[in-house]
Design an enzyme around this catalytic site. Structure first.
Site, PDB file in Angstrom:
ATOM      1  N   ASP A  10      -6.122   2.545  -3.179  1.00  0.00           N
ATOM      2  CA  ASP A  10      -7.296   2.628  -2.462  1.00  0.00           C
ATOM      3  C   ASP A  10      -7.366   3.795  -1.366  1.00  0.00           C
ATOM      4  O   ASP A  10      -8.357   3.964  -0.787  1.00  0.00           O
ATOM      5  CB  ASP A  10      -7.389   1.325  -1.495  1.00  0.00           C
ATOM      6  CG  ASP A  10      -6.480   0.979  -0.737  1.00  0.00           C
ATOM      7  OD1 ASP A  10      -5.070   1.801  -0.643  1.00  0.00           O
ATOM      8  OD2 ASP A  10      -6.205  -0.068   0.050  1.00  0.00           O
ATOM      9  N   ARG A  11      -6.243   4.550  -1.557  1.00  0.00           N
ATOM     10  CA  ARG A  11      -6.307   5.662  -0.560  1.00  0.00           C
ATOM     11  C   ARG A  11      -6.839   6.998  -1.391  1.00  0.00           C
ATOM     12  O   ARG A  11      -6.351   7.071  -2.377  1.00  0.00           O
ATOM     13  CB  ARG A  11      -5.183   6.105   0.451  1.00  0.00           C
ATOM     14  CG  ARG A  11      -4.919   5.027   1.224  1.00  0.00           C
ATOM     15  CD  ARG A  11      -3.878   5.343   2.441  1.00  0.00           C
ATOM     16  NE  ARG A  11      -3.615   4.385   3.026  1.00  0.00           N
ATOM     17  CZ  ARG A  11      -3.042   4.334   4.232  1.00  0.00           C
ATOM     18  NH1 ARG A  11      -2.554   5.676   4.637  1.00  0.00           N
ATOM     19  NH2 ARG A  11      -2.959   3.328   5.338  1.00  0.00           N
ATOM     20  N   ASP A  51      -2.615   6.138  -3.220  1.00  0.00           N
ATOM     21  CA  ASP A  51      -1.407   5.692  -2.711  1.00  0.00           C
ATOM     22  C   ASP A  51      -1.125   4.457  -3.720  1.00  0.00           C
ATOM     23  O   ASP A  51      -1.726   4.428  -4.764  1.00  0.00           O
ATOM     24  CB  ASP A  51      -1.945   5.028  -1.300  1.00  0.00           C
ATOM     25  CG  ASP A  51      -2.740   4.242  -1.225  1.00  0.00           C
ATOM     26  OD1 ASP A  51      -3.470   3.823  -2.276  1.00  0.00           O
ATOM     27  OD2 ASP A  51      -2.620   3.127  -0.260  1.00  0.00           O
ATOM     28  N   SER A 101       0.792  -1.122   0.101  1.00  0.00           N
ATOM     29  CA  SER A 101       0.002  -0.064   0.014  1.00  0.00           C
ATOM     30  C   SER A 101       0.804   1.276  -0.068  1.00  0.00           C
ATOM     31  O   SER A 101       1.586   1.837  -0.958  1.00  0.00           O
ATOM     32  CB  SER A 101      -1.026   0.024   1.146  1.00  0.00           C
ATOM     33  OG  SER A 101      -2.060   0.926   0.995  1.00  0.00           O
ATOM     34  N   HIS A 102       0.656   2.020   0.916  1.00  0.00           N
ATOM     35  CA  HIS A 102       1.437   3.353   1.148  1.00  0.00           C
ATOM     36  C   HIS A 102       2.778   3.434   1.464  1.00  0.00           C
ATOM     37  O   HIS A 102       3.590   4.277   1.520  1.00  0.00           O
ATOM     38  CB  HIS A 102       0.713   4.306   2.192  1.00  0.00           C
ATOM     39  CG  HIS A 102       0.578   3.629   3.399  1.00  0.00           C
ATOM     40  ND1 HIS A 102      -0.292   2.357   3.891  1.00  0.00           N
ATOM     41  CD2 HIS A 102       1.190   3.661   4.600  1.00  0.00           C
ATOM     42  CE1 HIS A 102      -0.086   2.279   4.934  1.00  0.00           C
ATOM     43  NE2 HIS A 102       0.747   2.838   5.606  1.00  0.00           N
ATOM     44  N   ASP A 106      -1.664   1.248  -3.678  1.00  0.00           N
ATOM     45  CA  ASP A 106      -2.286   0.234  -4.311  1.00  0.00           C
ATOM     46  C   ASP A 106      -3.660   0.924  -4.750  1.00  0.00           C
ATOM     47  O   ASP A 106      -4.479   0.108  -5.087  1.00  0.00           O
ATOM     48  CB  ASP A 106      -2.490  -0.857  -3.332  1.00  0.00           C
ATOM     49  CG  ASP A 106      -3.183  -0.179  -1.907  1.00  0.00           C
ATOM     50  OD1 ASP A 106      -2.949   0.708  -1.805  1.00  0.00           O
ATOM     51  OD2 ASP A 106      -3.830  -1.022  -1.496  1.00  0.00           O
ATOM     52  N   LYS A 148     -11.651   0.065   0.084  1.00  0.00           N
ATOM     53  CA  LYS A 148     -11.850   1.531  -0.171  1.00  0.00           C
ATOM     54  C   LYS A 148     -11.174   1.964  -1.567  1.00  0.00           C
ATOM     55  O   LYS A 148     -10.569   1.194  -2.156  1.00  0.00           O
ATOM     56  CB  LYS A 148     -10.752   2.329   0.969  1.00  0.00           C
ATOM     57  CG  LYS A 148      -9.389   1.757   1.086  1.00  0.00           C
ATOM     58  CD  LYS A 148      -8.893   2.630   2.242  1.00  0.00           C
ATOM     59  CE  LYS A 148      -7.358   2.235   2.559  1.00  0.00           C
ATOM     60  NZ  LYS A 148      -7.152   1.097   3.244  1.00  0.00           N
TER      61      LYS A 148
HETATM   62  C1  VG1 Z   1      -3.402   1.892   8.402  1.00  0.00           C
HETATM   63  C2  VG1 Z   1      -4.564   2.838   8.686  1.00  0.00           C
HETATM   64  C3  VG1 Z   1      -5.863   1.936   8.404  1.00  0.00           C
HETATM   65  C4  VG1 Z   1      -5.803   1.426   6.983  1.00  0.00           C
HETATM   66  C5  VG1 Z   1      -4.598   0.358   6.768  1.00  0.00           C
HETATM   67  C6  VG1 Z   1      -4.481  -0.059   5.550  1.00  0.00           C
HETATM   68  O1  VG1 Z   1      -3.428   0.915   9.346  1.00  0.00           O
HETATM   69  O2  VG1 Z   1      -4.350   3.326   9.920  1.00  0.00           O
HETATM   70  O3  VG1 Z   1      -7.010   2.862   8.225  1.00  0.00           O
HETATM   71  O4  VG1 Z   1      -7.019   0.747   6.909  1.00  0.00           O
HETATM   72  O5  VG1 Z   1      -3.597   1.060   7.146  1.00  0.00           O
HETATM   73  O6  VG1 Z   1      -4.476   0.724   4.667  1.00  0.00           O
HETATM   74  P1  VG1 Z   1      -2.475   0.757  10.854  1.00  0.00           P
HETATM   75  O7  VG1 Z   1      -2.719  -0.506  11.458  1.00  0.00           O
HETATM   76  O8  VG1 Z   1      -1.199   0.967  10.252  1.00  0.00           O
HETATM   77  O9  VG1 Z   1      -3.121   2.014  11.507  1.00  0.00           O
HETATM   78  V1  VG1 Z   1      -3.745   0.501   3.177  1.00  0.00           V
HETATM   79  O10 VG1 Z   1      -4.071   1.788   1.941  1.00  0.00           O
HETATM   80  O11 VG1 Z   1      -2.118   0.505   3.782  1.00  0.00           O
HETATM   81  O12 VG1 Z   1      -4.246  -0.917   2.443  1.00  0.00           O
HETATM   82 CO    CO Z   2      -3.560   1.330   0.075  1.00  0.00          CO
END
Ligand code: VG1
Ligand code: CO
Length: 538
Positions: free
Chosen positions: A281-282, A277, A113-114, A279, A376
């Site tokens: 989804d953000r 981001d 992801s990010h 992937d 998302k």
């Molecule tokens: C983070 C965010 C959470 C989100 C998750 C996955 O998790 O706070 O809201 O659902 O990332 O997003 P954490 O446990 O690090 O707080 V993504 O775009 O990384 O799939």
């Molecule tokens: Co993501």
């Protein structure tokens, strides 16, 4: 072709977190590591015989290699079909959509992801179920159990497949179908939004930029925003996915997407800007001179969604993760629809969406989405904003001001303390939990640990974050991240409500400084973590 059985010993720590398994890329590259986790997934879901899987990822370093491994293993396990994004690319929401429209049994999505990508950065893998959403806790727990007892995995001795050409091939007894990653997703977006209205807005001179951050949304944004909506070429920035995201951090927030923020804050900046981001989804939403916090964005989208064709019949309910501000609840309250508060992570929204209890969902971490998929969806949020702007013919700033004048404003910020020593971070959380029983310091009404009972299947999730409620209605939340790959990240979420007739334009950090100070007094956070200030504030 006969499957080959290979012995394997369990790897430690293959425990899915907030969103799948995330580790350093070099950890994933260890011989047998991907194989062990993938076999654990297949075992946990009762094998893959006769099943159809969607497979794709955000294109980061090791994406292509991991996909080849998964394909061989799925074929060896007897899967009947694998639907793979061309070049191994699929954004997370597009994968969710494909699982749904193709009636697949599940999907394997490769992404951290990010988090940054590259051989010395991060990699990730998660399993999504047949509704298109992330595996719920029961499934991830079964996967983790399997990772601890594995003794063998199944694969084929075959050469790599060419994933660059659209069409069908076979691998053992499995059909491999390479699809354009954008086509089905773009078609879905067109059913939800008034593309004619958005096209007219842009043709009228409304200016915008979309920063794909060198990640997976580039091709999607180009096809939809520059293609179907007619925005000029150059509207999509950093639109070619690269294995290391241009050595950047594909996290759409004011820190990592600073050039975009600077652009909209300048005199001659565009009317609207957004980013997504790694992937896809953000989302981050900006208007000329203003940053929209994700919590406010969810509330504004909920209040205005019926302006888009896909939501013209209204919403059944709105769900938000617990640390997300309560702004969306105020909208739900006024509309007389359900408001739900879930633990962090999209997997908790799946049941509410499937049951039709919620139409929109959102998280403070720049995630918003709806019942159109079970993830998302960054571009979806951007398009819904554009649809609303096209209909209301107001600036982003005026829409936000109007919203606050109607519902009041929930000042909101998240402070992250990254890569803190795990034992110290756990100590800080444990001490805060111990304080919940009292006596409570002056100004604090209640401290509790958030537990969630799923209203659909009754499953219970404990320890989902510590909440501190202040006498004046303000709230602070503290929890440890479940997506990091180094030490512990402590997240502190701060919010304070100001009524419609109150002061609606205080600088955010200033408005929240007393709450941040109270949290520090309560926990000794700065001293114990050895940080003078948070590493990231969003
Ligand atoms: C983070 C965010 C959470 C989100 C998750 C996955 O998790 O706070 O809201 O659902 O990332 O997003 P954490 O446990 O690090 O707080 V993504 O775009 O990384 O799939
Ligand atoms: Co993501």
């Amino acid at each position: 072709m006969t499957p080959v059985t290979k012995p394997i010993s369990p790897f430690e720590g293959q425990k899915p977190g907030t969103s799948g398994l995330r580790k350093k890329t070099r950890v994933f590259m260890q011989p047998g590591y991907v194989e062990a986790f993938v076999q654990a997934i297949f075992n946990a879901i009762g094998g893959c015989a006769g099943k159809t899987f969607v497979i794709g990822g955000d294109g980061r370093y090791f994406n292509a290699e991991a996909i080849q491994t998964i394909l061989r293993m799925a074929a060896a396990g007897g899967a009947s079909r694998a639907i793979v994004g061309q070049g191994g690319l699929l954004s997370t929401p597009a994968a969710s959509n494909l699982i749904r429209v193709r009636g697949a049994d599940g999907g394997l999505i490769l992404s951290a992801s990010h988090n940054p990508g590259g051989i010395d950065e991060d990699f990730g893998l998660k399993y999504n179920i047949s509704n298109g959403g992330p595996a719920p806790e029961g499934v991830t727990a079964a996967i983790f159990d399997q990772t601890q007892t594995l003794t063998e995995y199944y694969t084929l001795d075959t050469a790599d497949l060419d994933l660059s050409a659209i069409g069908e091939t076979t691998l053992g007894g499995m059909t491999v179908e390479i699809v354009d990653p954008v086509t089905d997703y773009a078609a879905l977006m067109q059913t939800l939004f008034d593309f004619d209205a958005i096209r007219a807005l842009i043709a009228d001179g409304f200016t915008l930029r979309f920063d794909a951050m060198h990640a997976v949304t580039g091709p999607y944004a180009k096809a939809i925003i520059e293609g179907r909506l007619g925005a000029p070429e150059g509207t999509v920035l950093n639109g070619v996915p690269s294995v290391d995201f241009g050595k950047g951090h594909p996290d759409p927030n004011p820190i990592w997407a600073k050039p975009l923020v600077d652009m909209v804050m300048s005199e001659d900046g565009p009317d609207f800007a957004a980013a997504s981001d790694g992937d896809g989804d953000r989302n981050m939403i900006l208007g000329k001179g203003i940053y929209v916090t994700p919590s406010d964005s969810l509330a504004v989208l909920a209040a205005n969604a019926p302006l888009a064709p896909g939501y013209e019949r209204g919403l059944t309910g709105v769900a938000r993760s617990m640390p997300t501000s309560r702004a969306a609840d105020r909208v739900a309250d006024k509309l007389g629809i359900g408001a739900y508060e879930t633990p962090t992570g999209w997997k908790f929204f799946g049941n509410l969406l499937d049951a039709g209890k919620a139409t929109l969902c959102g998280e403070e971490s720049a995630g918003t989405g709806s019942d159109h998929v079970r993830e998302k969806d960054g571009l979806w949020a951007v398009l819904l904003w554009l649809n609303i702007l096209a209909k209301r013919k107001m600036s982003v700033k005026d829409i936000l001001l109007d919203h606050w004048q109607t519902y009041g404003r929930d000042y909101y910020s998240r402070h992250d303390y990254e890569a803190v020593d795990s034992a110290i971070a756990e100590g800080i959380m444990a001490d805060l939990e111990a304080k919940a029983d009292g006596p409570l310091p002056a100004g604090i009404e209640k401290i509790d640990s958030f537990s969630y009972t799923d209203p659909v299947d009754g499953s219970v999730s404990h320890n989902q974050g510590m909440r501190v409620f202040f006498d004046d209605g303000a709230r602070a939340v503290m929890r440890l991240s479940g997506t990091g790959t180094e030490g512990a990240t402590i997240r502190v979420y701060l919010e304070r409500y100001e009524a419609p007739d109150g002061d609606l334009t205080i600088e955010t950090q200033e408005a929240l400084a007393p709450i941040a100070a109270a949290v520090d007094d309560l926990t000794g956070l700065k001293e114990r973590s050895g940080r003078a200030a948070p590493d990231v504030m969003t």
